[in-house]
Design a protein around this motif. Structure first.
Motif, PDB file in Angstrom:
ATOM      1  N   ILE A  17       0.837  -1.212   0.000  1.00 34.22           N
ATOM      2  CA  ILE A  17       0.000   0.000   0.000  1.00 34.22           C
ATOM      3  C   ILE A  17       0.869   1.259   0.000  1.00 34.22           C
ATOM      4  O   ILE A  17       0.626   2.198  -0.744  1.00 34.22           O
ATOM      5  CB  ILE A  17      -0.974  -0.013   1.215  1.00 34.22           C
ATOM      6  CG1 ILE A  17      -2.064  -1.051   0.974  1.00 34.22           C
ATOM      7  CG2 ILE A  17      -1.595   1.359   1.418  1.00 34.22           C
ATOM      8  CD1 ILE A  17      -2.910  -1.359   2.185  1.00 34.22           C
ATOM      9  N   THR A  18       1.939   1.267   0.769  1.00 37.15           N
ATOM     10  CA  THR A  18       2.844   2.417   0.795  1.00 37.15           C
ATOM     11  C   THR A  18       3.431   2.676  -0.594  1.00 37.15           C
ATOM     12  O   THR A  18       3.458   3.794  -1.067  1.00 37.15           O
ATOM     13  CB  THR A  18       3.992   2.179   1.799  1.00 37.15           C
ATOM     14  OG1 THR A  18       3.405   1.891   3.064  1.00 37.15           O
ATOM     15  CG2 THR A  18       4.877   3.383   1.929  1.00 37.15           C
ATOM     16  N   GLY A  19       3.848   1.608  -1.279  1.00 39.35           N
ATOM     17  CA  GLY A  19       4.413   1.731  -2.619  1.00 39.35           C
ATOM     18  C   GLY A  19       3.427   2.334  -3.600  1.00 39.35           C
ATOM     19  O   GLY A  19       3.764   3.227  -4.366  1.00 39.35           O
ATOM     20  N   LEU A  20       2.187   1.894  -3.564  1.00 40.00           N
ATOM     21  CA  LEU A  20       1.163   2.411  -4.477  1.00 40.00           C
ATOM     22  C   LEU A  20       0.900   3.884  -4.224  1.00 40.00           C
ATOM     23  O   LEU A  20       0.794   4.681  -5.146  1.00 40.00           O
ATOM     24  CB  LEU A  20      -0.150   1.638  -4.302  1.00 40.00           C
ATOM     25  CG  LEU A  20      -0.196   0.253  -4.937  1.00 40.00           C
ATOM     26  CD1 LEU A  20      -1.477  -0.472  -4.531  1.00 40.00           C
ATOM     27  CD2 LEU A  20      -0.117   0.346  -6.453  1.00 40.00           C
ATOM     28  N   THR A  21       0.838   4.286  -2.968  1.00 34.45           N
ATOM     29  CA  THR A  21       0.572   5.684  -2.622  1.00 34.45           C
ATOM     30  C   THR A  21       1.653   6.595  -3.195  1.00 34.45           C
ATOM     31  O   THR A  21       1.362   7.615  -3.795  1.00 34.45           O
ATOM     32  CB  THR A  21       0.495   5.856  -1.084  1.00 34.45           C
ATOM     33  OG1 THR A  21      -0.484   4.956  -0.602  1.00 34.45           O
ATOM     34  CG2 THR A  21       0.108   7.261  -0.709  1.00 34.45           C
ATOM     35  N   ALA A  22       2.914   6.176  -3.090  1.00 36.57           N
ATOM     36  CA  ALA A  22       4.019   6.992  -3.595  1.00 36.57           C
ATOM     37  C   ALA A  22       3.930   7.169  -5.110  1.00 36.57           C
ATOM     38  O   ALA A  22       4.253   8.217  -5.642  1.00 36.57           O
ATOM     39  CB  ALA A  22       5.350   6.357  -3.230  1.00 36.57           C
ATOM     40  N   GLY A  23       3.442   6.147  -5.828  1.00 31.80           N
ATOM     41  CA  GLY A  23       3.388   6.205  -7.284  1.00 31.80           C
ATOM     42  C   GLY A  23       2.177   6.932  -7.837  1.00 31.80           C
ATOM     43  O   GLY A  23       2.115   7.217  -9.018  1.00 31.80           O
ATOM     44  N   THR A  24       1.189   7.252  -7.026  1.00 32.60           N
ATOM     45  CA  THR A  24      -0.029   7.877  -7.527  1.00 32.60           C
ATOM     46  C   THR A  24      -0.347   9.144  -6.736  1.00 32.60           C
ATOM     47  O   THR A  24      -1.484   9.466  -6.472  1.00 32.60           O
ATOM     48  CB  THR A  24      -1.227   6.904  -7.438  1.00 32.60           C
ATOM     49  OG1 THR A  24      -1.330   6.453  -6.090  1.00 32.60           O
ATOM     50  CG2 THR A  24      -1.053   5.720  -8.353  1.00 32.60           C
ATOM     51  N   ALA A  25       0.688   9.894  -6.369  1.00 32.05           N
ATOM     52  CA  ALA A  25       0.517  11.073  -5.506  1.00 32.05           C
ATOM     53  C   ALA A  25      -0.184  12.221  -6.220  1.00 32.05           C
ATOM     54  O   ALA A  25      -0.850  13.025  -5.601  1.00 32.05           O
ATOM     55  CB  ALA A  25       1.870  11.531  -4.986  1.00 32.05           C
ATOM     56  N   VAL A  26      -0.034  12.327  -7.545  1.00 31.57           N
ATOM     57  CA  VAL A  26      -0.584  13.476  -8.264  1.00 31.57           C
ATOM     58  C   VAL A  26      -1.793  13.032  -9.083  1.00 31.57           C
ATOM     59  O   VAL A  26      -1.723  12.079  -9.840  1.00 31.57           O
ATOM     60  CB  VAL A  26       0.490  14.088  -9.188  1.00 31.57           C
ATOM     61  CG1 VAL A  26      -0.081  15.254  -9.971  1.00 31.57           C
ATOM     62  CG2 VAL A  26       1.687  14.537  -8.358  1.00 31.57           C
ATOM     63  N   ALA A  27      -2.892  13.741  -8.919  1.00 35.77           N
ATOM     64  CA  ALA A  27      -4.136  13.390  -9.611  1.00 35.77           C
ATOM     65  C   ALA A  27      -4.032  13.681 -11.104  1.00 35.77           C
ATOM     66  O   ALA A  27      -3.306  14.583 -11.526  1.00 35.77           O
ATOM     67  CB  ALA A  27      -5.284  14.182  -9.009  1.00 35.77           C
ATOM     68  N   GLU A  28      -4.782  12.957 -11.893  1.00 33.33           N
ATOM     69  CA  GLU A  28      -4.860  13.174 -13.336  1.00 33.33           C
ATOM     70  C   GLU A  28      -5.456  14.559 -13.588  1.00 33.33           C
ATOM     71  O   GLU A  28      -6.427  14.945 -12.944  1.00 33.33           O
ATOM     72  CB  GLU A  28      -5.770  12.092 -13.932  1.00 33.33           C
ATOM     73  CG  GLU A  28      -5.660  11.953 -15.422  1.00 33.33           C
ATOM     74  CD  GLU A  28      -6.602  10.874 -15.936  1.00 33.33           C
ATOM     75  OE1 GLU A  28      -7.320  11.155 -16.884  1.00 33.33           O
ATOM     76  OE2 GLU A  28      -6.594   9.771 -15.352  1.00 33.33           O
ATOM     77  N   ALA A  29      -4.866  15.313 -14.515  1.00 29.23           N
ATOM     78  CA  ALA A  29      -5.369  16.653 -14.813  1.00 29.23           C
ATOM     79  C   ALA A  29      -4.822  17.078 -16.170  1.00 29.23           C
ATOM     80  O   ALA A  29      -3.904  16.444 -16.708  1.00 29.23           O
ATOM     81  CB  ALA A  29      -4.934  17.642 -13.733  1.00 29.23           C
ATOM     82  N   GLY A  30      -5.375  18.132 -16.731  1.00 32.62           N
ATOM     83  CA  GLY A  30      -4.894  18.628 -18.016  1.00 32.62           C
ATOM     84  C   GLY A  30      -5.062  20.131 -18.116  1.00 32.62           C
ATOM     85  O   GLY A  30      -5.835  20.741 -17.366  1.00 32.62           O
ATOM     86  N   ALA A  31      -4.301  20.733 -19.042  1.00 33.26           N
ATOM     87  CA  ALA A  31      -4.371  22.179 -19.244  1.00 33.26           C
ATOM     88  C   ALA A  31      -3.986  22.484 -20.689  1.00 33.26           C
ATOM     89  O   ALA A  31      -3.496  21.600 -21.402  1.00 33.26           O
ATOM     90  CB  ALA A  31      -3.429  22.894 -18.276  1.00 33.26           C
ATOM     91  N   MET A  32      -4.218  23.723 -21.098  1.00 33.42           N
ATOM     92  CA  MET A  32      -3.769  24.114 -22.435  1.00 33.42           C
ATOM     93  C   MET A  32      -3.506  25.608 -22.507  1.00 33.42           C
ATOM     94  O   MET A  32      -3.927  26.374 -21.632  1.00 33.42           O
ATOM     95  CB  MET A  32      -4.781  23.710 -23.502  1.00 33.42           C
ATOM     96  CG  MET A  32      -5.998  24.579 -23.586  1.00 33.42           C
ATOM     97  SD  MET A  32      -6.909  24.282 -25.117  1.00 33.42           S
ATOM     98  CE  MET A  32      -5.618  24.296 -26.341  1.00 33.42           C
ATOM     99  N   ALA A  33      -2.800  26.028 -23.550  1.00 31.57           N
ATOM    100  CA  ALA A  33      -2.551  27.451 -23.796  1.00 31.57           C
ATOM    101  C   ALA A  33      -2.674  27.704 -25.291  1.00 31.57           C
ATOM    102  O   ALA A  33      -2.116  26.946 -26.090  1.00 31.57           O
ATOM    103  CB  ALA A  33      -1.164  27.845 -23.299  1.00 31.57           C
ATOM    104  N   MET A  34      -3.423  28.748 -25.657  1.00 32.06           N
ATOM    105  CA  MET A  34      -3.501  29.209 -27.043  1.00 32.06           C
ATOM    106  C   MET A  34      -2.528  30.377 -27.151  1.00 32.06           C
ATOM    107  O   MET A  34      -2.684  31.370 -26.435  1.00 32.06           O
ATOM    108  CB  MET A  34      -4.911  29.706 -27.383  1.00 32.06           C
ATOM    109  CG  MET A  34      -6.020  28.694 -27.129  1.00 32.06           C
ATOM    110  SD  MET A  34      -5.981  27.283 -28.251  1.00 32.06           S
ATOM    111  CE  MET A  34      -6.290  28.096 -29.811  1.00 32.06           C
TER     112      MET A  34
END
Ligand SMILES: [Cu+2]
Length: 175
Positions: A17-34
């Motif tokens: 469980i500790t190993g999994l937590t370290a590998g998924t610390a940042v949530a999926e997200a997206g951005a863009m710039a025109m």
């Protein structure tokens, strides 16, 4: 003997469980710039995708002068005042400038792009330091951030030598 075996299982489960937590610390997200040039003309776009351990930049640019140009994330989400409102390079950790400099680099320092003879450039970069929304160097912090392309290539040293700002786009979160 049976009790010992159960304790061992418990310890192994905790480690996984500790190993999994370290590998998924940042949530999926997206951005863009025109992006736009100083003349207000379309200069293409950059899409930014958050992965579990880093952030992918995908750039499709147009209307630029052929040759090498600096490509940075600047600290404010504004392109007003001839792109001066974007401020300095994004550096929440207080590092100095330059991918190859002692004391560098700014989190917003990214590799140079090369523009072809027709004024277009395609590029992808991966940053393990920048994040879209979470972490120590989020693009979507209180005052946002912007992509700025400069007149000259970045030296990657402490003095960028990047010259004027030729294109700018405010980064907006898409998911
Ligand atoms: Cu810059």
């Amino acid at each position: 003997m049976k009790g010992y075996a159960m304790t061992r299982s418990g310890l192994i489960l905790a480690t996984v469980i500790t190993g999994l937590t370290a590998g998924t610390a940042v949530a999926e997200a997206g951005a863009m710039a025109m992006l736009k040039g100083q003349d207000g003309q379309d200069a293409g776009h950059v899409t930014i995708t958050q992965g579990p351990n880093g952030t992918l930049f995908h750039a499709e640019l147009t209307g630029l002068a052929p040759g090498w140009h600096s490509f940075h994330v600047h600290e404010v989400g504004s392109c007003e005042d001839g792109f001066a409102a974007a401020g300095d390079h994004y550096a929440p950790d207080g590092n100095g400038h330059g991918l190859m400099a002692d004391g560098g680099a700014h989190a917003g320092d990214l590799p140079n792009i090369h523009v072809a003879a027709d004024g277009t450039a395609m590029a992808e970069f991966y940053s393990s330091r920048l994040t879209v929304a979470d972490g120590a160097a989020p693009l979507m912090d209180e005052d946002g951030s912007a992509i700025v392309i400069h007149e000259n290539a970045d030296s990657y040293g402490a003095d960028a030598g990047a010259g004027g700002r030729v294109a700018c786009g405010v980064i907006t979160q898409t998911k």
